[in-house]
Design a protein around this motif. Sequence first.
Motif, PDB file in Angstrom:
ATOM      1  N   ILE A 167       0.835  -1.203   0.000  1.00  0.00           N
ATOM      2  CA  ILE A 167       0.000   0.000   0.000  1.00  0.00           C
ATOM      3  C   ILE A 167       0.869   1.252   0.000  1.00  0.00           C
ATOM      4  CG2 ILE A 167      -1.766   1.274   1.269  1.00  0.00           C
ATOM      5  CD1 ILE A 167      -2.653  -1.373  -0.083  1.00  0.00           C
TER       6      ILE A 167
ATOM      7  N   ILE B  50      -9.600  -1.954  -1.088  1.00  0.00           N
ATOM      8  CA  ILE B  50      -8.587  -0.925  -1.361  1.00  0.00           C
ATOM      9  C   ILE B  50      -9.160   0.470  -1.125  1.00  0.00           C
ATOM     10  CG2 ILE B  50      -7.373  -2.409  -2.996  1.00  0.00           C
ATOM     11  CD1 ILE B  50      -8.497  -0.703  -5.240  1.00  0.00           C
TER      12      ILE B  50
ATOM     13  N   LEU C  50      -6.711   3.902  -1.191  1.00  0.00           N
ATOM     14  CA  LEU C  50      -6.136   3.983  -2.529  1.00  0.00           C
ATOM     15  C   LEU C  50      -7.101   4.670  -3.489  1.00  0.00           C
ATOM     16  CD1 LEU C  50      -4.406   0.494  -2.851  1.00  0.00           C
ATOM     17  CD2 LEU C  50      -3.459   2.657  -2.043  1.00  0.00           C
TER      18      LEU C  50
ATOM     19  N   LEU D 199      -3.784  -3.993  -9.542  1.00  0.00           N
ATOM     20  CA  LEU D 199      -4.131  -4.821  -8.392  1.00  0.00           C
ATOM     21  C   LEU D 199      -5.100  -5.903  -8.832  1.00  0.00           C
ATOM     22  CD1 LEU D 199      -4.596  -2.072  -5.639  1.00  0.00           C
ATOM     23  CD2 LEU D 199      -2.493  -3.131  -6.519  1.00  0.00           C
TER      24      LEU D 199
ATOM     25  N   ILE E 113      -3.549  -8.515  -4.215  1.00  0.00           N
ATOM     26  CA  ILE E 113      -3.786  -8.001  -2.866  1.00  0.00           C
ATOM     27  C   ILE E 113      -4.551  -8.990  -1.980  1.00  0.00           C
ATOM     28  CG2 ILE E 113      -4.968  -6.201  -1.535  1.00  0.00           C
ATOM     29  CD1 ILE E 113      -2.401  -5.266  -2.847  1.00  0.00           C
TER      30      ILE E 113
END
Length: 400
Positions: A66, A97, A102, A183, A244
């Motif tokens: 991250i 996320i 993010l 991701l 992730i």
Amino acid sequence: MSTATTFSEDRVATTQCTRCVLTDEDIPDFQVDEAGVCSTCIGFAERWGRHLKTRESREAKLEEAIRMVKEAGRDSRYDCVIGISGGVDSTYLAWKINQLGLRPIAVHFDNGWNSELAVQNIQSLTSKLKIDLMTFVVDWPEFRDLQRAYFRASVVDIEVPTDHGIYGTLFQTAVRHNVRYVLGGNNIATEGFMPNGWHYQKCDHINLLDIHRKFGTQPLKTYPLFDCRMKKSVAKRGVELLEILDLIEYSREEAVSVISGELNWRDYGVKHGESTFTKFYQGFVLPRKFGIDKRKAHLSTLIGTGELTREGALEILAKPVYSPSELRVEREYVLKKLGFTDAEFDTIMATPPRPHRDYETEGSLFYEHRWLLPARPIWEKTRDLLGLRRRPRPNHFEIR
């Protein structure tokens, strides 16, 4: 040796794993140990055990990942690219996320097979999380021609055109927007159990192009091919794929609970039900032509992680994916959309399966030595006469 025994429709005795739901009818080289546990189960248990032991290191890796994503994208509008299909994994990834702070751009590869519910789930997700969505609507005549080619090639992974297009679109988007990280939603917790021979490398563009060359009729002008040029551009710009969901404590049951409550996500009833084609492919084509019930892999994964009992999985498998009336409607719809007559489709279904390596692959002779291309027709004829076959080289972007 202690094994469980069941009987197939023609009353032939079948050896069945005592831990998962695979049998020797599912895998040609099916083997069990003294306790009746199959080798696929044993392999998954070892990988899952190693995964559980790395909890602390995974937490540290997640924090580092991250930090890297945020740092790389601090001066950009987006710091990562994610794929959105409307399924559980990609929906939960988007939610997760977002919780981690993010700023993704979501990419959806619209191949013309979205269910109405999938469209609703995607709209609800992007609206509630306030995520920018880029939808790549594939040129339907091109894509239909590519899917028809895969049917005619008689290979097992007819989903490659979609999955390859998804990865091509994701990485093209990352390059276009100067984003360093893609991701992904692949994970061992829900997709880590897959027998050999049930799928193929998703990013082998040489295999895709050769199948299309042999069985397609229309040029691929707009299809997002993940070819050598794109792969070199990805490598040059340092674009990386981060899975992730493998860095967190991921549970399908908990994920469904979260996205249902937070994002108004609605279940499809079957895995990958967001796609009408995928449902038909996994629920009809794979079992009838290739003897593969992919539900067994998905359910065996959940058995291996402790989310589901073997008895519960067998109860699910006892229920057909389609009712007879639903199958008739779905079959008619899919065949009409793909442009196959009943007779053409029946011929395709009756054609013996062929391995993907019957066609050109990355690492094969003509891929490594392009100057030999003029001699390929002669080589192919000689190869077929002699019964020679090629081995594909492992792909750096192979998907579980």
